[in-house]
Scaffold this motif. Structure first.
Motif, mmCIF file in Angstrom:
data_model
loop_
_atom_site.group_PDB
_atom_site.id
_atom_site.type_symbol
_atom_site.label_atom_id
_atom_site.label_comp_id
_atom_site.label_asym_id
_atom_site.label_seq_id
_atom_site.Cartn_x
_atom_site.Cartn_y
_atom_site.Cartn_z
ATOM 1 N N ASP A 1 86.528 37.538 18.244
ATOM 2 C CA ASP A 1 86.915 37.859 16.872
ATOM 3 C C ASP A 1 88.411 37.636 16.668
ATOM 4 O OD1 ASP A 1 86.287 39.055 14.195
ATOM 5 O OD2 ASP A 1 87.711 40.561 14.911
ATOM 6 N N SER A 2 89.212 37.993 17.660
ATOM 7 C CA SER A 2 90.658 37.777 17.570
ATOM 8 C C SER A 2 90.993 36.293 17.493
ATOM 9 C CB SER A 2 91.363 38.424 18.760
ATOM 10 O OG SER A 2 92.749 38.172 18.732
ATOM 11 N N SER B 1 89.454 28.981 13.362
ATOM 12 C CA SER B 1 90.709 29.435 12.757
ATOM 13 C C SER B 1 91.599 28.278 12.338
ATOM 14 C CB SER B 1 91.467 30.329 13.754
ATOM 15 O OG SER B 1 91.941 29.572 14.858
ATOM 16 N N ALA C 1 89.039 33.907 16.312
ATOM 17 C CA ALA C 1 88.583 33.377 15.030
ATOM 18 C C ALA C 1 89.510 33.770 13.891
ATOM 19 C CB ALA C 1 87.160 33.866 14.747
ATOM 20 N N ARG C 2 90.219 34.896 14.040
ATOM 21 C CA ARG C 2 91.136 35.345 12.985
ATOM 22 C C ARG C 2 92.539 34.771 13.158
ATOM 23 N NH1 ARG C 2 92.363 40.073 13.539
ATOM 24 N NH2 ARG C 2 91.134 40.807 15.311
ATOM 25 N N GLY C 3 92.729 33.889 14.139
ATOM 26 C CA GLY C 3 94.042 33.282 14.338
ATOM 27 C C GLY C 3 94.934 34.029 15.290
ATOM 28 N N GLY C 4 94.390 34.985 16.048
ATOM 29 C CA GLY C 4 95.186 35.759 16.990
ATOM 30 C C GLY C 4 95.465 34.989 18.275
ATOM 31 N N THR D 1 88.208 29.482 18.268
ATOM 32 C CA THR D 1 89.572 28.999 18.012
ATOM 33 C C THR D 1 89.563 27.908 16.949
ATOM 34 O OG1 THR D 1 90.088 29.464 20.333
ATOM 35 C CG2 THR D 1 91.646 28.114 19.110
ATOM 36 N N PRO E 1 82.770 30.561 12.548
ATOM 37 C CA PRO E 1 82.867 31.391 13.755
ATOM 38 C C PRO E 1 81.516 31.464 14.463
ATOM 39 C CG PRO E 1 83.871 32.489 11.868
ATOM 40 C CD PRO E 1 83.122 31.313 11.330
#
Length: 709
Positions: free
Chosen positions: A196-197, A230, A199-202, A227, A179
């Motif tokens: 952050d979203s 993730s 990187a977390r797969g959101g 992206t 990230p």
């Protein structure tokens, strides 16, 4: 005993004889053939989409798969088939008809829905699968939305084959990066949370009002890096090659080499196709490119980004004329991935995405905006009338002073709405436009040349005004070359550079210089411009177009974003009436507020994007007959038709203009939200039926026309 046994065995022997005779009469099983050639043993039917864009042929066609092509004829490959009269009607040894055309094999089947004999695949052009189910589904959705054919969309989505690039293996994919740090995203209230979203797969969806300055490319690169961290892919679409180059450099800096592909026309067919194949094969997970990249086959798509969606370059001129923003919205909905629409300005469509709740705003606080934006000063018509310097040289005293101060510390940008020398002339006494006596075209005065017509090219050395008889001319709008000449005489010790359609500069040094540019061609200055002049604002605001104010503000903000912030002394002077809404939005640096007010007015009037609209263009009788037979939705409203301007021989032409010398009309069909798909389907069906019947005069359809003024 023997005779009794023979009699008792007779019925069994007769039964065996009868069974032997019956089997002899039944022909032995033979392999399936087509005109004597063996067919594939499994799945002998190939479903093909042929490269024919006619709407009445917008369907799949079945072909037989010869045994020798069985291994190569896989779904997604390019094929050659015979298409036309007789191609699917081979009976009684009649010679095969049709001509060879290209197509894509989309499916292998055990049986065909067609009851007659099938023509066979002529050839498999390449064993490389280039049309996957995701891309096929996207192309089908785009064709349906824009009342077009699947074949036309596939011509836009799949680049032409290059055998050299196809033979080269793509590099091995690299592992996902870590990230990234937020960097300049910390200037935005929700910026770090957005990264952050990702990187977390959101799958966050945001409309990003970018701060002025050079950091937008780096911010896009960090969103892509988050992206990829993730394990997903990312796609970035920008309006031109210069913007693509900036994002390309930023991605290389953030991600390193070998992690992304660049898709632009400047790369050439071989390199561009190789980059496209790298994305298709999964060798790279990130793609940046211009308009055509909106269809790029990125694996495991996790983020789509469009930068500056108001730029006209995002609108495809070829049928069915999709817009990159709408295609990426379809991809975000279909793949359930993140969506980021970014710009220093804000379109009405972007404001609607936020208003509807589909996307969230991603912007900075007012204190950050004040620090990053330059000081905006205005000069109105009243001040110009009282300004001796403005009457003498078209530049007000405030502009001269700003240029002098700016040149002490760096380059100064001068934006001129028109290219050329003196594009438009008028009578000095009565202001009547100067027209050619032969074709009524506009008269022009090229640099150091005599007066001539801009349409037919005839000279007009003895021109005089038809209204008042005066022979003296004045410039209505002065072009970029003339402005550069005037500034060169005013500042003889300062270099003057021009950037326009014929020669666009990508960047200029940070040394003092005058840079004269047309809108959209402004080069980036090292360290930012010290000042900028936005001339002839009335010419941009006075266009008879629903988007005139939005487009003028976008052009101004794009240019002003290249100027240093107010804390560093950056100043912008705009020559336009200060009380106008776009000028006030520029002074406050509030493009989002301007777009929200425009959206509210569009909602009251029922104009796009609040409603869906389509334009039907053609000769008057053809348009009338088409609309009468179209079977439009019950809630459709027809506006017009109205006559279109006649394109005179030798005059300038735009995509969609009628043939030269012909009088065409245009009608607008409007439907409320939710009926757009029904409108597109009815228009497509009506036009397909017209083509199948061999309709006479042509009728053109444009869903979501960009200009409805």
């Amino acid at each position: 005993m023997s005779s009794e046994n023979e009699k008792s065995d007779e019925p069994e022997q007769l039964a065996l004889i009868r069974e032997t005779v019956r089997r002899a009469k039944v022909p032995r099983a033979k392999p399936r053939t087509w005109r004597g050639a063996a067919l594939a043993k499994e799945l002998p039917v190939a479903r093909v989409v042929v490269n024919k864009g006619a709407l009445h042929l917008d369907q799949f066609f079945d072909y037989a798969v010869p045994e020798e092509l069985d291994e190569a004829a896989r779904p997604g490959v390019r094929v050659r088939v015979r298409f036309g009269a007789g191609a699917h009607q081979v009976r009684g040894g009649r010679r095969e008809g049709g001509r060879l055309i290209d197509g894509f094999l989309v499916e292998r089947r055990a049986e065909s829905d067609y009851s007659g004999p099938l023509a066979a695949l002529a050839d498999v052009v390449s064993p490389e699968p280039v049309l996957g189910p995701e891309l096929l589904g996207l192309a089908r959705a785009v064709a349906d939305r824009y009342a077009g054919s699947l074949a036309d969309v596939l011509q836009l989505a799949v680049p032409p084959r290059n055998a050299t690039a196809e033979r080269k293996p793509s590099p091995a994919p690299l592992p996902p990066p870590g990230p990234p740090e937020p960097g300049s995203w910390t200037r935005y209230e929700r910026g770090p949370a957005f990264l952050d979203s990702l990187a977390r797969g959101g799958a966050p969806r945001a409309v990003w009002n970018a701060l002025p300055g050079p950091y937008w490319a780096q911010e896009i690169a960090r969103a892509v890096a988050a992206t990829l961290a993730s394990g997903r892919g990312a796609l970035v679409v920008v309006p031109d090659g210069r913007a693509a180059g900036r994002v390309d450099a930023a991605l290389t800096e953030v991600l390193g080499e070998g992690r992304h592909a660049l898709l632009t026309a400047e790369a050439g067919p071989e390199k561009r196709y190789a980059q496209w194949l790298a994305a298709r094969r999964g060798a790279v997970r990130a793609v940046v490119g211009t308009r055509a990249a909106m269809f790029a086959p990125v694996r495991d798509l996790g983020l789509v980004v469009i930068w500056d969606d108001g730029d006209g370059s995002h609108s495809e001129p070829h049928a069915p004329q999709p817009h990159a923003r709408e295609v990426l919205l379809l991809r975000a909905a279909h793949d359930r991935c993140a969506f980021l629409l970014g710009s220093t300005s804000c379109t009405v469509e972007a404001a609607q995405l936020v208003e509807s709740g589909w996307a969230r705003p991603l912007d900075a606080g007012r204190e950050q905006v004040r620090r990053a934006a330059p000081l905006i000063r205005t000069v109105g018509d009243g001040e110009l009338a009282r300004d001796e310097a403005a009457r003498a040289a078209r530049l007000p005293s405030l502009a001269w002073q700003t240029v002098r101060e700016g040149l002490k510390t760096g380059p100064v940008l001068v934006q001129v709405p028109r290219r050329g020398y003196v594009p438009r002339l008028a009578c000095e006494r009565c202001r009547t436009p100067a027209r050619c006596r032969h074709c009524a075209g506009p008269l022009e005065a090229p640099e150091q040349q005599e007066l001539r017509c801009g349409w037919c090219g005839r000279g007009a050395p003895d021109w005089h005004c038809a209204e008042c008889g005066s022979a003296r001319l004045r410039a209505q709008v002065v072009g970029a070359r003339r402005t550069a000449e005037e500034l060169g005489r005013a500042f003889p010790a300062v270099p003057v550079r021009t950037s326009g359609r014929d020669h666009v500069l990508d960047s200029v040094p940070g040394r003092p210089a005058l840079v004269v540019s047309t809108p959209g061609a402004e080069p980036v200055a090292e360290g930012g411009y010290a000042a900028a002049l936005l001339l002839d604002g009335w010419a941009m605001l006075g266009r008879p177009d629903l988007r005139a104010g939005e487009e003028a503000l976008r052009r101004w903000i794009d240019a002003a974003s290249l100027v240093r912030g107010q804390a560093e002394g950056g100043t912008v002077v705009v020559v336009a009436e200060p009380t106008l809404r776009p000028v006030q939005a520029l002074v406050r640096w509030d493009p989002v507020g301007h777009a929200q007010r425009e959206l509210a007015e569009r909602a009251e009037l029922g104009f796009p994007p609040v409603s869906r609209m389509a334009a039907v263009t053609g000769p008057a009788e053809a348009v009338e007959g088409f609309l009468a037979a179209a079977g439009l939705p019950a809630d459709a409203e027809v506006l017009g038709p109205v006559p279109l301007p006649v394109v005179r021989p030798g005059g300038p032409r735009r995509p969609g203009d009628p043939p030269q010398g012909e009088q065409w009309e245009r009608a607008l069909v409007r439907v409320p939200p939710g009926s757009g798909a029904a409108l597109a389907a009815s228009l497509k069906q009506a036009r397909a039926g017209r083509l199948a019947r061999g309709g006479g005069d042509p009728v053109r359809i444009r869903v979501d026309p960009p200009d409805i003024g």
